[in-house]
Scaffold this motif. Structure first.
Motif, PDB file in Angstrom:
ATOM      1  N   THR A 156      45.487 -13.754  -4.100  1.00 16.80           N
ATOM      2  CA  THR A 156      45.671 -13.830  -5.561  1.00 16.80           C
ATOM      3  C   THR A 156      47.117 -13.510  -5.948  1.00 16.80           C
ATOM      4  O   THR A 156      47.519 -13.691  -7.089  1.00 16.80           O
ATOM      5  N   LEU A 157      47.881 -13.013  -4.968  1.00 16.10           N
ATOM      6  CA  LEU A 157      49.313 -12.768  -5.189  1.00 16.10           C
ATOM      7  C   LEU A 157      50.145 -13.883  -4.542  1.00 16.10           C
ATOM      8  O   LEU A 157      51.369 -13.811  -4.498  1.00 16.10           O
ATOM      9  N   GLY A 158      49.455 -14.860  -3.961  1.00 21.60           N
ATOM     10  CA  GLY A 158      50.156 -15.969  -3.299  1.00 21.60           C
ATOM     11  C   GLY A 158      50.668 -15.608  -1.916  1.00 21.60           C
ATOM     12  O   GLY A 158      51.537 -16.289  -1.365  1.00 21.60           O
ATOM     13  N   ILE A 159      50.136 -14.524  -1.331  1.00 15.72           N
ATOM     14  CA  ILE A 159      50.567 -14.136   0.024  1.00 15.72           C
ATOM     15  C   ILE A 159      49.333 -13.936   0.919  1.00 15.72           C
ATOM     16  O   ILE A 159      48.210 -14.223   0.503  1.00 15.72           O
TER      17      ILE A 159
ATOM     18  N   SER B 245      46.595 -21.039  -5.100  1.00 12.33           N
ATOM     19  CA  SER B 245      47.527 -22.060  -4.631  1.00 12.33           C
ATOM     20  C   SER B 245      46.965 -22.719  -3.370  1.00 12.33           C
ATOM     21  O   SER B 245      46.656 -22.040  -2.388  1.00 12.33           O
ATOM     22  N   GLN B 246      46.868 -24.035  -3.436  1.00  8.76           N
ATOM     23  CA  GLN B 246      46.351 -24.793  -2.278  1.00  8.76           C
ATOM     24  C   GLN B 246      47.268 -24.572  -1.070  1.00  8.76           C
ATOM     25  O   GLN B 246      46.796 -24.391   0.056  1.00  8.76           O
TER      26      GLN B 246
ATOM     27  N   ASN C  58      50.108 -18.223 -12.577  1.00 14.33           N
ATOM     28  CA  ASN C  58      49.760 -19.631 -12.751  1.00 14.33           C
ATOM     29  C   ASN C  58      50.292 -20.374 -11.529  1.00 14.33           C
ATOM     30  O   ASN C  58      51.477 -20.666 -11.435  1.00 14.33           O
ATOM     31  N   PHE C  59      49.384 -20.673 -10.600  1.00 12.16           N
ATOM     32  CA  PHE C  59      49.818 -21.280  -9.347  1.00 12.16           C
ATOM     33  C   PHE C  59      49.983 -22.800  -9.450  1.00 12.16           C
ATOM     34  O   PHE C  59      50.310 -23.448  -8.474  1.00 12.16           O
ATOM     35  N   ASP C  60      49.733 -23.350 -10.662  1.00 16.26           N
ATOM     36  CA  ASP C  60      49.896 -24.807 -10.807  1.00 16.26           C
ATOM     37  C   ASP C  60      51.356 -25.192 -11.024  1.00 16.26           C
ATOM     38  O   ASP C  60      51.718 -26.347 -10.930  1.00 16.26           O
ATOM     39  N   VAL C  61      52.191 -24.184 -11.379  1.00 15.80           N
ATOM     40  CA  VAL C  61      53.581 -24.551 -11.714  1.00 15.80           C
ATOM     41  C   VAL C  61      54.386 -24.889 -10.467  1.00 15.80           C
ATOM     42  O   VAL C  61      54.100 -24.416  -9.383  1.00 15.80           O
TER      43      VAL C  61
END
Ligand code: COA
Length: 674
Positions: A520-523, A617-618, A671-674
């Motif tokens: 959820t933090l992108g890591i 993020s995919q 917002n992981f879509d950016v």
């Protein structure tokens, strides 16, 4: 340091103390002015079933107190920090009265009236006439020593000072004063009670202004003396290198001028140099920095102000340690938690180094004769554990992570201190093993300190190196012969969970839960999270996929079902007892994490990965999936760990990591879509 054992004769971690009485059922607060209602709100939020009585001499402050509590509850419900039911409980069972007779059955009475010795004494006479002989009586004075306040009590053994900090419902710090007549069991009970209800209590000797007001009041007083050199806005600006809000801003916020005059006058018993600046008597409000405005501070003025502010900070810190008023660890922590220092004063000294600290204090003592300085070599003030407490129970060393301001989050220093605490007793035949636990009842550990991430994001090598550095403690756990048991006292997240699963066994309290929130933090979990669970509890591979890929949390019952948790315990005290038993059971039987490939079943690709309502993020999930699979395919455990470090290096260079970490630090949803 000999005095440490006088301040803490039994345990450093208050929750290792078995209390002689339960949490209070009935309490009174005398004085509903500034801080009384906030103390009351803290007590009621922590113990909603408590019956609470506010007593004041006038109706108006009581009416305001009631409004304040209602406002706090409304706000907490709006911000979803409290549900409606709890809100109702918090506001129930509170009386507001001018009549002391209602407090007769209280378990604890806290006085929070004006800082005036005669007034306080007369309040305590009234209290003692009414309450039970075993009622604990405390004063929230910030400066008057306990022996003066309680000199007329018939039973002074149940009385002491408990000094809160604004805002008392939120600020975790409380000073608990030990003085010659107070019974040790009362001090121990208060430490236990505060820690159990979410505070971070520290013990102070019975000196004028105790530990933290020596720092704060003199810091403000020095700022006022500096008005010859710079204006209030400039001084606040310079101070902001060390504190979140400058002295004049805080004085305005708290209407603090009269308090500084009062307390510094009292401290003049120790010398004329403590005299309050006379300008405090003529000024009501200070002209401070406006939001968004950056006052210009010429370099020479900046240096003068900086040296003097650091001078007073260092002078008081040395004095507190020289006199044994508080321990270095409490001084350092208290300044951060209570006063909003960005770093503890002893950390600032360490960063500046011996020579620069020496220059500053020497110059300060020349400018302001009479102020105390160092009495021992620099190293004397630096040799202590900043984030870890160590106690011994039945031959087992209990290591407690104490970073209450960050839910016991880990950084290199914390890891190194845990490691050092173990190494210190590894050959000691009197220590049979170790327990690692967290301070308080909320968190074992909320993971790696996210504040450290931005400096490595986007740098593959630095990120891999960070993972390797953080792993020193965990690699030690892989080889150490003496058993190490994790005692989980609440949330165990991310790096905290990686530490827990690397221990040789785990026990946990009922409220504990386990989660890898990294995605959820992108890591991804860098130091074994993608490796260890699958190797230790292979049958639960599907559960670990869900945890790692979608941030699913595991409650304590589920963790026990898959074998991760050995025992579920009623409370903190029994958890530690159980952990000690587990250390005994594991003597000579510590199992190693297996080498060889790990069976992890299938990882099914998902199209729109999400953690609850949060779209993930995919790209990050793909890197994580690849890392889990490659770790499982490694021939040795060590190789698998290396793959995990590298996976972290790769993911740390994605936009997802940048967005996830920034969002947490900016307190917003990513917002992981950016
Ligand atoms: N690193 C650094 N600081 C942390 C932290 C971490 N891992 N976890 C919590 N904190 C800090 C918070 O920033 C906050 O500090 P502040 O009061 O100065 O703002 C303090 O601890 C209290 O946390 P807060 O977020 O206000 O409490 P909460 O009840 O609203 O939320 C959590 C609790 C655990 C849900 C939330 O803190 C969180 O998500 N933490 C991060 C967990 C995580 O992702 N860990 C893995 C890291 S790799």
């Amino acid at each position: 340091m000999k005095y440490k054992s006088q301040l803490y004769p039994r345990m450093y971690n208050p929750l290792l103390i078995k209390p002689e009485r339960p949490l209070p059922r009935e309490a009174a607060i005398i004085g509903s002015g500034t801080i009384g209602p906030d103390i009351g709100y803290y007590l009621k939020s922590a113990i909603p079933e408590l019956r609470l009585i506010f007593v004041d001499v006038a109706e108006e402050p009581l009416e305001n107190a009631e409004k304040r509590l209602t406002g706090y509850v409304d706000k907490a419900i709006k911000k979803r920090k409290m549900d409606e039911n709890k809100g109702k409980m918090v506001l129930k069972n509170i009386s507001y009265t001018t009549d002391y007779s209602g407090i007769s059955n209280c378990d604890i009475v806290i006085e929070a009236a004006t800082e005036n010795l005669e007034l306080k004494r007369s309040i305590f006479r009234q209290i003692e006439d009414i309450v039970r002989p075993d009622t604990i009586i405390t004063s929230n004075t910030s400066s008057i020593p306990a022996d003066r306040i309680f000199s007329e009590l018939e039973k002074p053994g149940r009385a002491t000072v408990t000094h809160f900090f604004a805002p008392a419902w939120h600020n975790q710090a409380v000073e608990v004063i030990t003085w010659e007549k107070v019974e040790r069991s009362v001090v121990d009970y208060l430490l236990w009670m505060f820690c159990k209800t979410g505070k971070a209590p520290i013990v102070s000797d019975n000196a004028i202004c105790f530990i933290l007001d020596r720092i704060f009041d003199n810091w403000c007083n020095e700022a006022a003396y500096l008005l010859n050199e710079a204006n209030a806005g400039q001084i606040d600006k310079v101070a902001q290198e060390f504190v979140f809000a400058g002295p004049f801003f805080v004085l305005n916020l708290a209407n603090g001028n009269p308090i500084i005059v009062e307390t510094n006058t009292l401290q003049m018993e120790e010398g004329e140099h403590y005299r309050p600046a006379s300008i405090f008597n003529s000024v009501d409000r200070w002209k401070t920095i406006k939001m968004g405005v950056r006052p210009d501070v010429p370099e020479d003025i900046k240096n003068t102000v900086r040296d003097r502010l650091l001078g007073i900070l260092f002078s008081q810190s040395f004095d507190i340690i020289n006199q044994g008023i508080g321990t270095p660890e409490d001084l350092n922590l208290g300044c951060q938690v209570a006063l909003g220092l960005k770093k503890g004063p002893l950390d600032i000294m360490r960063d500046l180094g011996e020579a620069e600290t020496g220059r500053i204090i020497k110059k300060f003592q020349a400018d302001r004769p009479g102020f105390p300085g160092a009495e021992k070599p620099f190293s004397y003030y630096q040799t202590f554990r900043r984030h870890v407490l160590a106690d011994v129970k039945d031959g087992v060393k209990i290591i407690t992570i104490r970073r209450p301001q960050a839910l016991n989050a880990l950084n290199d220093e914390v890891n190194d201190e845990i490691l050092a605490a173990m190494e210190e007793d590894i050959d000691n035949p009197e220590i049979t093993g170790f327990v690692i636990t967290g301070y308080g009842e909320r968190a074992f550990c909320a993971g790696a300190d996210i504040g450290n991430f931005p400096k490595m994001l986007g740098d593959d090598e630095a990120s891999v190196q960070y993972a390797r550095d953080c792993s020193r403690l965990l690699l030690y756990l892989d080889t150490v012969e003496k058993p190490v048991v994790a005692a989980i006292n609440g949330m165990a997240l991310g790096g905290g969970l990686e530490l827990a699963i690397r221990c040789h066994s785990m026990v946990a309290t009922r409220n504990s839960y386990f989660q890898f929130p990294e995605i959820t933090l992108g890591i991804l979990p860098a130091i074994g999270g993608c490796v260890v669970p699958y190797r230790k509890w292979p049958k639960a591979a599907d559960t670990f996929h869900e945890m790692l890929r979608f941030g699913k949390s595991l409650n304590v019952r589920e963790a026990k079902e898959i074998g991760m948790v050995k025992e579920i315990c009623e409370d903190y005290f029994s958890m530690i007892a159980q952990a000690v038993e587990e250390v005994n059971r594991l003597q000579g039987k510590v199992e190693r994490i297996p080498d060889g490939k790990a069976g992890i079943g299938e990882i099914l690709p998902v199209e729109n990965p999400a953690a609850g309502k949060l779209s993930l993020s995919q790209e990050a999930v793909s890197i994580l999936d690849k890392t889990i699979k490659e770790c499982a395919g490694a021939d040795t455990f060590r190789e698998a760990l290396d793959i995990g470090y590298n996976g972290f290096g790769e993911i740390a260079c994605t936009n997802a990591a940048k967005e996830g970490i920034s969002a947490f630090l900016e307190r917003r949803k990513p917002n992981f879509d950016v």
